[in-house]
Design a protein around this motif. Structure first.
Motif, PDB file in Angstrom:
ATOM      1  N   LEU A 157       0.478  -1.453  -0.056  1.00  7.83           N
ATOM      2  CA  LEU A 157      -0.022  -0.313  -0.160  1.00  7.83           C
ATOM      3  C   LEU A 157       1.058   1.589   0.300  1.00  7.83           C
ATOM      4  O   LEU A 157       0.505   2.507   0.255  1.00  7.83           O
ATOM      5  CB  LEU A 157      -0.969   0.062   1.260  1.00  7.83           C
ATOM      6  N   GLY A 158       2.146   1.139   0.259  1.00 12.16           N
ATOM      7  CA  GLY A 158       3.283   2.183   0.393  1.00 12.16           C
ATOM      8  C   GLY A 158       3.965   2.515   1.309  1.00 12.16           C
ATOM      9  O   GLY A 158       3.801   3.297   1.689  1.00 12.16           O
ATOM     10  N   ALA A 159       3.665   1.936   2.553  1.00 10.45           N
ATOM     11  CA  ALA A 159       4.142   2.018   3.849  1.00 10.45           C
ATOM     12  C   ALA A 159       5.248   1.920   4.105  1.00 10.45           C
ATOM     13  O   ALA A 159       5.541   1.711   5.390  1.00 10.45           O
ATOM     14  CB  ALA A 159       3.005   1.265   4.989  1.00 10.45           C
ATOM     15  N   GLY A 160       5.943   0.229   2.965  1.00 11.49           N
ATOM     16  CA  GLY A 160       7.366   0.096   3.584  1.00 11.49           C
ATOM     17  C   GLY A 160       7.541   0.000   2.530  1.00 11.49           C
ATOM     18  O   GLY A 160       8.045   0.751   1.097  1.00 11.49           O
ATOM     19  N   ARG A 161       8.892  -0.369   2.228  1.00 16.10           N
ATOM     20  CA  ARG A 161       9.916  -0.767   1.255  1.00 16.10           C
ATOM     21  C   ARG A 161      10.744  -1.987   1.252  1.00 16.10           C
ATOM     22  O   ARG A 161      10.663  -3.045   1.547  1.00 16.10           O
ATOM     23  CB  ARG A 161      10.821   0.025   1.626  1.00 16.10           C
ATOM     24  N   ARG A 162      10.243  -2.223  -0.341  1.00 18.90           N
ATOM     25  CA  ARG A 162      10.540  -3.551  -0.743  1.00 18.90           C
ATOM     26  C   ARG A 162      11.821  -3.894  -1.300  1.00 18.90           C
ATOM     27  O   ARG A 162      12.817  -4.323  -1.214  1.00 18.90           O
ATOM     28  CB  ARG A 162      10.522  -3.664  -2.522  1.00 18.90           C
ATOM     29  N   LYS A 163      12.964  -2.398  -1.562  1.00 16.17           N
ATOM     30  CA  LYS A 163      14.721  -2.480  -0.701  1.00 16.17           C
ATOM     31  C   LYS A 163      14.902  -0.505  -0.501  1.00 16.17           C
ATOM     32  O   LYS A 163      13.380   0.367   0.122  1.00 16.17           O
ATOM     33  CB  LYS A 163      14.880  -1.678  -2.742  1.00 16.17           C
ATOM     34  N   LYS A 164      15.833  -0.114  -0.501  1.00 16.77           N
ATOM     35  CA  LYS A 164      16.293   0.487   0.698  1.00 16.77           C
ATOM     36  C   LYS A 164      16.477   1.571   0.364  1.00 16.77           C
ATOM     37  O   LYS A 164      16.069   2.757   0.729  1.00 16.77           O
ATOM     38  CB  LYS A 164      17.612   0.000   0.935  1.00 16.77           C
ATOM     39  N   GLU A 165      16.131   1.731  -0.884  1.00 12.80           N
ATOM     40  CA  GLU A 165      15.818   3.492  -1.722  1.00 12.80           C
ATOM     41  C   GLU A 165      14.482   3.287  -2.041  1.00 12.80           C
ATOM     42  O   GLU A 165      14.001   4.811  -2.568  1.00 12.80           O
ATOM     43  CB  GLU A 165      16.995   2.409  -3.421  1.00 12.80           C
TER      44      GLU A 165
END
Length: 433
Positions: free
Chosen positions: A361-369
């Motif tokens: 939903l946009g609350a976290g990251r798949r990659k550090k960047e």
């Protein structure tokens, strides 16, 4: 000394000496030993394990691989806490003001979230103006004056751990208790505090899925702390469902406000009070946990706790009005209700899927960047043991994205609806001292 001899030694289950551990840690950090040889050593450690003394020596070598934080100018016993990672885990936001209010200095370094777990720094950045980068002088002054400060991890702390972790990630050696424990404790010890309370999560939303593994990790880290002269306590807590009702950065700030205002969910209130009590005892403010807990309960009931949170936000440049008016926190444009298609009880919960859905939903990251959306998240309406009627709202998705079908599918599959009410949930399994 040759690295191949260390590989063979560990392959046969023998212990490595302190000198041998220093040799491979410094050699790999400096680029003198190649990835393929350290990969072989890591795999040997994965299968053969390490003794307590070896793990302490490995932790110490990683601490000495880079800079350490000097907190000697801070008065009193500096106490830190660390969570092994979970879903909806906003405990740091709650315990920092509580522990600081009794005069125990909390000089905390925290990380950002990656994957299905959130990061404390990301949550605080949801508050307008909040600064997670402070000069060393401001950091020390804040702790001496107000007994609390938090900054993001930076500088050249434990570079050996960063290199080893990246290699473990691609060689199938992440889930090794000696390597996990030394990784966590090296960062905590390099951060310079005198005492540490560890929140070891176990369950579907945690890295440790079984209680036996969580217990072994907790005991290993407590042993490391003892070996390296840090008073350390581990609290093993349940992560078979998200903590509280809110997942996501602004959402979790809002719920931390609820807890410190006396309106928090039972599970996260219990975990927060337990951890804060142990921190206060380690810091010398109380002789026992019962007295500490009673004091914190009174602090919350009187309204003083929420005032300390406001001060915490203010001294780090944030807008303290959001504590009184949480509606000023970032708000999503879309709110999608996920409704039950069965009647029964919430008999099981896959917390990791909730965290993954929140990330989508946009609350976290798949990659550090990746950038994150502070407003995105999930509100859990039904928790373990709750009765569910057909059409009841299980959770609400908050997002600014148009397409959330996959996130909705994932979070729906996290709820297991059963015909029987499960046994009462245990929030805290045990304490390892």
């Amino acid at each position: 000394m040759r690295i191949v001899d260390l590989i063979n030694k560990k392959k046969h289950g023998e212990s490595l000496t302190k000198a041998e551990i220093d040799f491979f840690v410094s050699g790999y950090t400096n680029g003198e030993i190649p990835d393929y040889q350290i990969s072989a050593l890591l795999m040997a450690i994965y299968f053969k394990g390490m003794e307590s003394r070896e793990i302490a020596d490995l932790t110490d070598a990683m601490v000495r691989s880079g800079d350490t934080v000097d907190l000697s100018r801070i008065e009193g016993i500096k106490v830190d806490k660390h969570s092994t990672g979970g879903v909806g885990d906003k405990i740091s936001l709650i315990v920092i003001p509580l522990v600081a209010s009794v005069g125990v200095p909390v000089a905390k370094m925290s990380g950002r979230g990656l994957g299905h777990t959130g990061g404390t720094i990301d949550k605080l950045e949801a508050i307008e103006g909040f600064k997670v980068e402070l000069s060393n002088e401001d950091f020390i002054n804040n702790v001496n004056t107000y007994k609390m400060a938090i900054v993001g991890q930076s500088g050249n702390l434990t570079p050996a751990d960063k290199k080893l972790y990246a290699l473990r990630d691609v060689t199938g050696t992440i889930d090794s208790i000696p390597l996990i424990a030394s990784s966590i404790m090296s960062k905590k010890i390099a951060a310079g505090t005198d005492a540490i309370v560890l929140d070891v999560k176990v369950g579907s939303g945690a890295f440790m899925k079984s209680l036996d593994d969580a217990r072994e990790l907790a005991r290993t880290m407590v042993d490391i702390g003892k070996s390296l002269n840090r008073r350390t306590v581990a609290v093993i807590t349940n992560m078979d469902q998200p903590l509280g009702h809110e997942v996501g950065n602004a959402n979790e700030i809002k719920e931390a406000i609820e807890v410190l205002s006396g309106r928090g969910a039972e599970d996260e209130t219990e975990v927060a009070l337990t951890i804060a009590s142990y921190m206060a005892v380690l810091g010398g403010a109380f002789k026992n946990n019962e007295d500490a807990r009673k004091h914190f309960e009174k602090l919350i009931a009187s309204g003083e706790a929420i005032e300390v949170l406001k001060k915490f936000v203010e001294i780090q440049g944030g807008n303290p009005d959001v504590i009184t008016h949480p509606e000023k926190l970032p708000q999503a444009s879309r709110h999608i209700e996920v409704k039950a298609d069965l009647e029964g009880f919430v008999g099981g919960f896959d917390s990791e899927k909730v965290g993954i859905s929140a990330m989508m939903l946009g609350a976290g990251r798949r990659k550090k960047e990746d950038n994150i959306d502070f407003a995105a998240g999930i509100t859990i309406k039904k928790k373990l043991g709750d009765h569910v009627n057909l059409g009841d709202v299980l959770c609400v998705l908050h997002t600014n994205l148009d397409d959330v079908a996959e996130a909705e599918r994932v979070v729906r599959s996290a709820f297991v609806i059963s015909g029987h009410k499960p046994e009462a949930v245990k929030y805290i399994y045990e304490i390892v001292e």
